[in-house]
Write a protein that holds these residues in place. Structure first.
Motif, PDB file in Angstrom:
ATOM      1  N   ARG A  13       0.803  -1.230   0.000  1.00  0.00           N
ATOM      2  CA  ARG A  13       0.000   0.000   0.000  1.00  0.00           C
ATOM      3  C   ARG A  13       0.835   1.279   0.000  1.00  0.00           C
ATOM      4  NH1 ARG A  13      -3.102  -2.943   4.138  1.00  0.00           N
ATOM      5  NH2 ARG A  13      -1.948  -1.632   5.566  1.00  0.00           N
ATOM      6  N   ALA A  14       2.136   1.168  -0.276  1.00  0.00           N
ATOM      7  CA  ALA A  14       2.979   2.369  -0.377  1.00  0.00           C
ATOM      8  C   ALA A  14       2.788   2.983  -1.761  1.00  0.00           C
ATOM      9  CB  ALA A  14       4.439   1.999  -0.164  1.00  0.00           C
ATOM     10  N   PRO A  15       3.027   4.275  -1.895  1.00  0.00           N
ATOM     11  CA  PRO A  15       2.935   4.880  -3.224  1.00  0.00           C
ATOM     12  C   PRO A  15       3.971   4.275  -4.166  1.00  0.00           C
ATOM     13  CG  PRO A  15       3.741   6.465  -1.596  1.00  0.00           C
ATOM     14  CD  PRO A  15       3.388   5.226  -0.852  1.00  0.00           C
ATOM     15  N   GLY A  37      10.713   0.073  -1.533  1.00  0.00           N
ATOM     16  CA  GLY A  37      10.626  -0.911  -0.464  1.00  0.00           C
ATOM     17  C   GLY A  37      11.167  -0.337   0.826  1.00  0.00           C
ATOM     18  N   LEU A  38      11.306  -1.223   1.834  1.00  0.00           N
ATOM     19  CA  LEU A  38      11.809  -0.814   3.148  1.00  0.00           C
ATOM     20  C   LEU A  38      13.218  -1.341   3.364  1.00  0.00           C
ATOM     21  CD1 LEU A  38       9.017  -1.353   5.832  1.00  0.00           C
ATOM     22  CD2 LEU A  38      10.027   0.800   5.086  1.00  0.00           C
ATOM     23  N   ALA A  47       0.056   8.572   1.889  1.00  0.00           N
ATOM     24  CA  ALA A  47      -0.009   7.135   1.595  1.00  0.00           C
ATOM     25  C   ALA A  47       1.163   6.399   2.233  1.00  0.00           C
ATOM     26  CB  ALA A  47      -0.039   6.910   0.088  1.00  0.00           C
ATOM     27  N   LEU A  48       2.340   7.020   2.209  1.00  0.00           N
ATOM     28  CA  LEU A  48       3.508   6.403   2.837  1.00  0.00           C
ATOM     29  C   LEU A  48       3.325   6.321   4.343  1.00  0.00           C
ATOM     30  CD1 LEU A  48       6.324   5.232   2.774  1.00  0.00           C
ATOM     31  CD2 LEU A  48       7.234   7.564   2.636  1.00  0.00           C
ATOM     32  N   ASP A  49       2.828   7.380   4.967  1.00  0.00           N
ATOM     33  CA  ASP A  49       2.558   7.352   6.409  1.00  0.00           C
ATOM     34  C   ASP A  49       1.601   6.218   6.764  1.00  0.00           C
ATOM     35  OD1 ASP A  49       4.211   9.510   6.866  1.00  0.00           O
ATOM     36  OD2 ASP A  49       2.588  10.984   6.895  1.00  0.00           O
ATOM     37  N   THR A  50       0.550   6.060   5.974  1.00  0.00           N
ATOM     38  CA  THR A  50      -0.442   4.999   6.214  1.00  0.00           C
ATOM     39  C   THR A  50       0.210   3.634   6.088  1.00  0.00           C
ATOM     40  OG1 THR A  50      -2.217   6.415   5.419  1.00  0.00           O
ATOM     41  CG2 THR A  50      -2.659   4.057   5.449  1.00  0.00           C
ATOM     42  N   ALA A  51       1.012   3.425   5.028  1.00  0.00           N
ATOM     43  CA  ALA A  51       1.676   2.139   4.823  1.00  0.00           C
ATOM     44  C   ALA A  51       2.654   1.836   5.948  1.00  0.00           C
ATOM     45  CB  ALA A  51       2.387   2.136   3.466  1.00  0.00           C
TER      46      ALA A  51
END
Length: 157
Positions: free
Chosen positions: A39-41, A46-47, A145-149
């Motif tokens: 769900r990341a933009p 990746g992380l 969107a990144l914060d949510t992911a």
């Protein structure tokens, strides 16, 4: 108002040189495999788990409309500040710090479309190098969107 950088970090993507203000850069690390972030933009590749800190790695190739290519052990990650958060940026190669002479940075004209995340340009004997402003790199929607992911990811240990 953002202060004029005294040094920039030069890096290469697809044979083209770019730069970041050194004050935004924390460190350079060798590329390692990334963990997908659901769900990341699209701009998030990746992380990265960097000594227990989870950092989103931004896909500069996608942002600059360059051809995608698989992660290589020869790639570098630039760990830098993008507004309120630290991120990783995958680049083909980091070249090092370049001290700037006074007046060497031409600030980006704000009237040209498509230069939203360009802070200016440095004229070098080899050609022009765009200096990017990571504070404006993510749109507001991408940042949300990144914060949510990221809230769905358990803390690294």
């Amino acid at each position: 108002m953002t202060p004029t950088p005294r040094k920039v970090l030069l890096f290469v993507l697809e044979g083209q040189r770019y730069a970041l203000p050194s004050m935004d850069v924390r460190e350079l690390v060798r590329a390692v495999s990334l963990t997908p972030l659901p769900r990341a933009p699209d701009v998030v590749e990746g992380l990265l788990n960097l000594r227990g800190q989870l950092l989103p790695v931004l896909d500069l190739r996608r942002r600059f409309r360059l051809p995608a290519r698989p992660l290589s052990p020869a790639d570098h990650f630039i760990i830098a500040r993008a507004g309120p958060r630290e991120v990783g940026l995958r680049v083909d190669r980091a070249e090092g710090l370049l001290p700037l002479e006074p007046g060497a940075l031409d600030e980006a004209p704000t009237t040209l479309p498509g230069v939203g995340y360009v802070a200016g340009a440095v004229k070098l004997p080899e050609g022009l190098v765009l200096v990017h402003d990571l504070k404006t790199f993510l749109s507001e929607a991408e940042a949300l969107a990144l914060d949510t992911a990221l809230t769905a990811v358990p803390e690294a240990t």
